[in-house]
Design an enzyme around this catalytic site. Structure first.
Site, PDB file in Angstrom:
ATOM      1  N   SER A 274       0.835  -1.202   0.000  1.00  0.00           N
ATOM      2  CA  SER A 274       0.000   0.000   0.000  1.00  0.00           C
ATOM      3  C   SER A 274       0.870   1.253   0.000  1.00  0.00           C
ATOM      4  O   SER A 274       1.746   1.378  -0.849  1.00  0.00           O
ATOM      5  CB  SER A 274      -0.870  -0.046   1.246  1.00  0.00           C
ATOM      6  OG  SER A 274      -2.167   0.236   0.930  1.00  0.00           O
ATOM      7  N   HIS A 421      -7.181  -5.836  -1.405  1.00  0.00           N
ATOM      8  CA  HIS A 421      -6.008  -5.044  -1.046  1.00  0.00           C
ATOM      9  C   HIS A 421      -5.231  -5.731   0.070  1.00  0.00           C
ATOM     10  O   HIS A 421      -5.802  -6.107   1.079  1.00  0.00           O
ATOM     11  CB  HIS A 421      -6.513  -3.679  -0.573  1.00  0.00           C
ATOM     12  CG  HIS A 421      -5.459  -2.653  -0.439  1.00  0.00           C
ATOM     13  ND1 HIS A 421      -4.845  -2.088  -1.518  1.00  0.00           N
ATOM     14  CD2 HIS A 421      -4.909  -2.074   0.652  1.00  0.00           C
ATOM     15  CE1 HIS A 421      -3.969  -1.187  -1.101  1.00  0.00           C
ATOM     16  NE2 HIS A 421      -3.980  -1.172   0.219  1.00  0.00           N
TER      17      HIS A 421
HETATM   18  C1  GCU Z   1      -5.380   4.776   1.108  1.00  0.00           C
HETATM   19  C2  GCU Z   1      -4.732   5.458  -0.052  1.00  0.00           C
HETATM   20  C3  GCU Z   1      -3.927   4.492  -0.879  1.00  0.00           C
HETATM   21  C4  GCU Z   1      -2.963   3.767  -0.011  1.00  0.00           C
HETATM   22  C5  GCU Z   1      -3.679   3.137   1.130  1.00  0.00           C
HETATM   23  C6  GCU Z   1      -2.803   2.486   2.163  1.00  0.00           C
HETATM   24  O1  GCU Z   1      -6.371   3.922   0.685  1.00  0.00           O
HETATM   25  O2  GCU Z   1      -5.749   6.042  -0.801  1.00  0.00           O
HETATM   26  O3  GCU Z   1      -3.254   5.172  -1.892  1.00  0.00           O
HETATM   27  O4  GCU Z   1      -2.278   2.815  -0.750  1.00  0.00           O
HETATM   28  O5  GCU Z   1      -4.410   4.093   1.830  1.00  0.00           O
HETATM   29  O6  GCU Z   1      -1.652   2.838   2.308  1.00  0.00           O
HETATM   30  O7  GCU Z   1      -3.283   1.659   2.910  1.00  0.00           O
END
Ligand code: GCU
Length: 439
Positions: A274, A421
């Site tokens: 992420s 995710h």
């Molecule tokens: C949010 C953000 C993402 C990121 C994520 C994370 O959703 O919008 O771009 O990757 O957080 O780091 O968990």
């Protein structure tokens, strides 16, 4: 009981919120597009890795390495992540060494101090090395949302810290009496660590917010605070955002690895998920000492093409209420004109070449635009090929994302797991296979 629940909820932090994220149509007041037919023509304005800023073509590997690559790094510094100071700090290390995981590993707990102040910015690195190693070990460095004592759950791991954005202080997170393993959240990962050790590969982990908190207006509280000029409260428009600050800290941790005779610093892989996937790929781009780079679900501001309006876009991520502070402030200026942005993710992917890179994504992680990462990889393949390395699969087609859970272990690799995710248990196996092949 209530206290324990609070503790665990706090410890899971961001990751926990991520795992229950539902697909939203509007984020930060900005509509989110999930319709492939409405993505728009992003190809027309995509910067070309193999064309210099002055419009001339890059003709060979030498020109790429000597001229075009540095040119692209500068563009990312200026327009996306921000420059970090050229001058390295004088690092101090405190090393505690014993054995861990039932005695199978040499365990080191290293604190890297970025300043002479013991309470100043510092990072705790928890390192496991195969006990029966005949020489210096390769290792995978894991960037975690969790303090080390929640990542590897065993006696003797130093309690970590977590920031409270309201009080702007870092509090110690005691080790809870029990902890259910959750590879996606990167907690309780003892089995994963064992799996790497059994393959002769060490495993190290650190909590990214040790180096700097992950909230707005926090530069002064972290390592960037050491470099602010008198009277300056935040970095200039082309200076480091939080991602660059974390990346710089990690690059300093690499300086420690170089000094540690038990570690083969020429064989260190880096992974994070992420925002830590973004941090992983930017660290790998800036510091070529990382031999293998494995960003997970890095999405917008990472390996997904920004010009593709699908899922999170530049306007969402740089909204003031969201993550503008993670990038240099110049990045947010392109929120409404992404087609003019001098960089895009295909260039970022290319910056890792010729080193092995495994992009990991998820089929239902629409917010992070898994297809956007595939498109970036297909575009960057030509740089790998120019440098004599294999990339993806022959004839890789940007419009056809590979089938789930069929990892491509080329030097430029890609895998999309079935699911959302994060990191699924099988992803750790893919990472291990990739490390075994390339480290
Ligand atoms: C949010 C953000 C993402 C990121 C994520 C994370 O959703 O919008 O771009 O990757 O957080 O780091 O968990």
């Amino acid at each position: 009981m209530k206290k324990l629940f609070l503790l665990v909820a706090l410890a899971f932090g961001i990751g926990f919120v991520q795992s229950v994220r539902a697909q939203q149509d509007v984020v930060a007041g900005i509509p989110v597009n999930y319709d492939e037919s409405k993505v728009g023509d992003y190809k027309a304005t995509l910067p070309d890795a193999l064309v210099f800023n002055n419009g001339k073509p890059v003709r060979n590997a030498r020109q790429w390495m000597r001229k075009r690559r540095p040119e692209i790094v500068k563009l990312f510094e200026k327009y996306e992540y921000g420059k970090w100071p050229a001058k390295r700090p004088k690092l101090r290390y405190a090393v505690q060494k014993d054995f861990g995981l039932g005695g199978m590993a040499v365990r080191k707990q290293v604190t890297v101090y970025f300043s002479p102040d013991d309470n100043g910015p510092r990072v705790d690195v928890l390192i496991y090395l195969p006990r029966d190693a005949k020489g210096p070990s390769p290792l995978l460095l894991n960037l975690s949302f969790s303090p080390n004592n929640l990542v590897v759950f065993e006696p003797g791991v130093k309690p970590g810290r977590r920031w409270d954005p309201n009080t702007r202080t870092a509090n110690v997170i005691p080790t809870p009496p029990t902890l259910a393993p959750n590879p996606a959240m990167r907690i309780g990962m003892n089995e994963t660590v064992r799996m790497f050790l059994q393959a002769g590969i060490g495993f190290a982990t650190l909590n990214y917010t040790d180096m700097e908190p992950d909230f707005k207006d926090a530069a002064a509280l972290g390592i960037r605070g050491l470099y602010l000029k008198p009277g300056q409260t935040e970095p200039a428009e082309d200076e480091w955002g939080a991602i660059s600050a974390w990346a710089w800290g990690i690059s300093n941790v690499m300086d420690y690895f170089v000094e540690d005779a038990d570690i083969d610093a020429g064989r260190v892989a880096l992974t994070g998920c992420s925002r830590l996937g973004k941090t992983t790929i930017w660290t790998g781009a800036r510091d070529p000492r990382f031999a293998v780079v494995i960003p997970s679900c890095s999405g917008e501001g990472g390996a997904a093409i920004s010009r593709r309006n699908f899922g999170e876009n530049l306007a969402h991520i740089t909204a003031e209420s969201r993550y503008r502070y993670q990038f240099c402030f110049n990045y947010s200026k392109y929120a409404d004109r992404v087609d003019e942005l001098p960089v895009d993710a295909n260039l970022l992917v290319a910056l890792i070449a010729p080193r092995p890179l495994l992009l990991q994504t998820g089929t239902t992680d629409t917010w992070s635009d898994a297809k956007g990462e595939w498109v970036a990889a297909c575009e960057a393949a030509k740089v790998y090929e120019l440098l004599g390395k294999d990339a993806l699969v022959p004839g890789a087609d940007p419009d056809h994302v590979p089938a789930p859970d069929r990892p491509i272990y080329s030097t430029l690799g890609y895998v999309i797991h079935e699911g959302g995710h994060g990191v699924m248990p099988q992803d750790w196996i893919y990472y291990l296979e990739f490390c075994k092949k390339f480290l």
